[in-house]
Structure formats: C-alpha cells, structure tokens
Design an enzyme around this catalytic site. Structure first.
Site: not given
Ligand code: 13P
Length: 233
Positions: A6-8, A88, A90, A157, A163, A193
């Site tokens: 997931n590049f976000k 997700h 976020e 998650e 993050g 993570s």
């Molecule tokens: P991180 O790997 O940066 O913790 O993010 C996880 C995530 O939100 C994947 O969708």
C-alpha cells in the site's frame, strides 16, 4: 501467500513506473508464485507492461458523476483495475469514513466483481481492554458487509500498529486471526509495521495468508527482500 504493498500518499507516476519495472524483473528472475499486489496512488495508474496486479487504495461507489476529488468505476476500468482496498483505518479515522459509507462501497464494488481487501482494526484503547473488546470492535466493522463474498480478502490491521513501528506480537496476531477464522472463510492478511525483520514470524502464523505492507513496501529493495523471505517458507 499474498504480499500487498500500500503506497498510500507516496511515490509519483515516474517512481511507480520504475518500481513496477524493477519488481517485474525480480519476480520473473526468482520465479515467484506468491500473489503480489501494488496499490499505487491514483495519479500513477498506467497500463504497465506487467502481470503484477494493481489495486485501488480507494474509489467512490459510482460509475461516474459529480463527486469532486473522487474517482469511480469508469476511471478504474480504464486501467483494468479490479482490486480495491475498502475500510482502511486511515480512511475510517483520518478521512472520516463511516461504516455506512464503507458498506455502500463494499456493495457497489462487490456487485461489480472486484476483489476486495477489506480492512479492519482496533485502536489502542480497545486493545488495552483485552481480546473480547477487540473482537467486539472488529465484528462491528463487518456490519452490512457480506463476509461470504467470494472475492473477499480480510486485512487485520491494528490501528496502533500502523506506521508506528509497533507490530502486534505474534501471540496477539495469532489469537485475533484464529477468532476471525471462526466466522470468516476468506484469506486473512495482517498489516501494521510489517518489515524485513518480522515478516517471517508473521507469515508463519497459522491463519495468516499474507501481509498488507505500508512503509516497508515503498522502497523496492525492502519489498523484494520481504518477497524473498516469503518464498523460503
Ligand atoms: P505500515 O506498514 O506503514 O504500518 O502500514 C500498514 C498499512 O496501513 C497497510 O495498509
């Protein structure tokens, strides 16, 4: 195993193109049969010369229309995108998506035959109350979601592990995935993570069918290293 990146809000069109080219070369060279999925930012969608699966981080539950700032089915179809992340954390916690909106997206994209990686996860204060509170919270995130949808993948998650560099312990992941498995037949991923240093222990958890990686997937070397580790299991 499913290894998803997931590049976000990271990578440009140019750097995504380079990433996918290098990844494609790596996967062919090492004859990888894991399912690798990349969720680039919308601006980087392209008709890449690769079999690597591309997914959407988000889209609105319409074919097209007047929804400023959103993209719909028509824009995804242009690039042959048939995989999407829904729910997700976020989007739930930063962008304010409610369970009602999330379930509308789920209905729309399932009706259109998308593979859906449906994300769930509890915040820290819930985890601190123990596993019963965690499961109660997680099951609520399935309100109006068809858990029997045949193209469903569930990503667990924990919000406090995203993050932050804090990974849930193997025991916590194992216990949570086992309890999810009681009701959910779909593949189960873990995210939060995940990195080169911990992917092996996570992928060996009994009910873990793969990982959804954020930060550690943004750099090609680290992402390929994780895929190499998965291949050894
Ligand atoms: P991180 O790997 O940066 O913790 O993010 C996880 C995530 O939100 C994947 O969708």
């Amino acid at each position: 195993m499913i290894i998803a990146a997931n590049f976000k809000t990271n990578h440009t069109r140019k750097s995504t193109k380079e990433f996918i080219k290098e990844l494609d070369y790596f996967l062919r060279l090492h004859d990888i049969d894991d399912t690798v999925v990349i969720f680039p930012p919308n601006t980087a969608y392209d008709n890449f010369d690769t079999d690597i699966k591309l997914g959407a981080q988000n889209a609105y539950h319409v074919e097209k229309g007047s929804f400023t700032g959103e993209i719909g089915l028509e824009q995804l179809n242009e690039f042959g995108i048939k995989t999407i992340l829904i729910g997700h954390s976020e989007r739930r916690h930063i962008l304010g998506e409610t369970q009602e909106l999330i379930s509308k997206k789920f209905k729309f994209f399932s009706k259109n035959g998308f593979e859906i990686i449906y994300c769930i996860g509890e915040p820290k204060e819930i985890r601190e109350q123990g596993i019963e509170a965690v499961m109660e919270y997680l099951w609520k995130q399935f309100d109006n979601i068809d858990i029997n949808y045949d193209r469903l993948i569930v990503a667990y998650e924990p919000v406090w592990a995203i993050g932050t560099g804090l990974t849930a312990t193997v025991t916590q992941i194992d216990e949570t995935l086992n309890l999810l498995r009681d009701r959910i037949k779909a593949p189960l991923l873990y995210g939060g993570s995940v990195k080169v240093a911990n992917i092996k222990e996570i992928l060996t958890i009994r009910n873990c069918n793969g990982v959804l990686v954020g930060t550690a997937s943004w750099e090609i070397k680290s992402f390929c290293d994780m895929i190499s580790i998965s291949k050894t299991l």
